[in-house]
Design a protein around this motif. Structure first.
Motif, short mmCIF file in Angstrom:
data_model
loop_
_atom_site.label_atom_id
_atom_site.label_comp_id
_atom_site.label_asym_id
_atom_site.label_seq_id
_atom_site.Cartn_x
_atom_site.Cartn_y
_atom_site.Cartn_z
N GLN A 11 26.53 49.58 36.80
CA GLN A 11 27.88 49.36 36.27
C GLN A 11 28.56 50.72 36.16
OE1 GLN A 11 27.45 46.24 33.36
NE2 GLN A 11 29.51 46.61 32.58
N PRO A 14 32.86 50.22 32.93
CA PRO A 14 32.58 49.05 32.09
C PRO A 14 33.02 47.73 32.72
CG PRO A 14 33.62 50.79 30.81
CD PRO A 14 33.65 51.25 32.24
N ASN A 15 34.02 47.79 33.63
CA ASN A 15 34.53 46.54 34.21
C ASN A 15 34.19 46.38 35.70
OD1 ASN A 15 36.19 48.57 35.05
ND2 ASN A 15 38.05 47.80 34.05
N ASP A 48 30.34 37.22 34.43
CA ASP A 48 30.43 38.18 33.33
C ASP A 48 31.90 38.48 33.02
OD1 ASP A 48 30.41 40.37 31.65
OD2 ASP A 48 28.72 41.33 32.67
N GLU A 49 32.35 38.06 31.85
CA GLU A 49 33.75 38.22 31.43
C GLU A 49 34.20 39.68 31.47
OE1 GLU A 49 36.23 36.22 30.10
OE2 GLU A 49 35.17 34.34 30.53
N ALA A 50 33.28 40.60 31.26
CA ALA A 50 33.65 42.02 31.19
C ALA A 50 33.93 42.61 32.57
CB ALA A 50 32.54 42.81 30.49
#
Ligand code: CAA
Length: 258
Positions: A11, A14-15, A48-50
């Motif tokens: 990652q 973070p997004n 994954d919402e993030a």
């Protein structure tokens, strides 16, 4: 799944999820196990919402040198047909979040086809694309004859598929197969593009991807109708209200993906 054998998942922002093909000894040849891992990691990122976008890359030497020839060589028609050989590859095309391919080195056969399943391709100067299946007594089997033709037009696609010759990064860019050639770190650039996409409203991003992809399947009238309905539907989102309010108030939009 917590650990993979043939891919690395990280990652970098973070997004942003980065998936790195990691079979260096086989130039990232795409065996069945690798593709199942790739599908799994992409689906996890999709859920994954993030995460707002995915970067897919290989090594400096090879994005991927194709389907695994050693795994394929003893297949029969009967087993290939019954088990729908390569059918599971299409799972990647059902991922809703944008996938940006960062391609260095060889993207051949299934490797080129994998790149073309992604939404944006950025190429390093070392990137080379081709469909050398003809040299193996077969033809592309994961979309090469279709996606390459849509990207390059008939004459060049036919030449590549029938002669097996490849395209340099510069040729690929001049013909629109890739969006651009990146001097320097192509993976870092892909992460930047992914991060930028992830900063937008995710519903509009998903709709944009769906609408552009619809152009490959629908005729113009149906495609335009689909686009207009999606556009109209986005007026139901908070992100539309926020985006347009922010413009009027001369400030940066704070999208909440609602
Ligand atoms: N499948 C299995 N193994 C592969 C492979 C592939 N597609 N591509 C490379 N490898 C392996 C090689 O066998 C070699 O393994 P060993 O060290 O055990 O011998 C290792 O990766 C390194 O490869 P090379 O020594 O050949 O490396 P090179 O730098 O001399 O050449 C290359 C690079 C030009 C890419 C060459 O490896 C090559 O031509 N590869 C095959 C490309 C190809 O034909 N791809 C299409 C596959 S069919 C397909 O993809 C069908 C489809 O449509 C889905």
């Amino acid at each position: 799944r917590l650990s993979y054998e043939h891919i690395l998942v990280s990652q970098p922002k973070p997004n942003v999820t980065q998936i790195t093909l990691n079979r260096p000894k086989a130039l990232n040849a795409l065996n069945s196990a690798l593709f199942h891992e790739l599908n799994d990691a992409a689906e996890k990122a999709d859920e994954d919402e993030a995460i707002g976008a995915i970067v897919l890359t290989g090594s400096e030497k090879a994005f991927a040198a194709g389907a695994d020839i050693k795994e394929m060589r003893d297949k029969t028609f009967q087993s290939a047909y019954k088990n729908n050989f390569l059918g599971h590859w299409t799972k990647l095309t059902t991922i809703r979040k944008p996938i940006i391919a960062a391609v260095s080195g060889h993207a051949l056969g299934g490797g080129a086809e994998l790149a073309m399943m992604c939404d944006i391709i950025l190429a390093a100067p070392s990137a080379n694309f081709g469909q050398p299946e003809i040299n193996l007594g077969v033809i592309p089997g994961a979309g090469g004859t279709q996606r390459l033709t849509k990207a390059l037009g008939k004459s060049l696609a036919m030449e590549l598929v029938l002669t097996g010759r490849g395209l340099t990064a510069a040729e690929a860019a001049s013909r629109g197969l890739v969006s651009r050639v990146v001097e320097g770190d192509v993976v870092a650039e892909a992460v930047k593009v992914a991060e930028k996409i992830a900063s937008k409203g995710s519903i509009a991003v998903q709709a944009g991807k769906e609408a552009v992809n619809a152009s490959f399947e629908l005729n113009l009238a149906e495609g335009l109708r689909f686009e207009r309905r999606m556009f109209q539907a986005l007026f139901a989102t908070k992100d539309q209200k926020e985006g347009m309010a922010a413009f009027a108030e001369k400030r940066k939009a704070q999208f909440t993906n609602e």
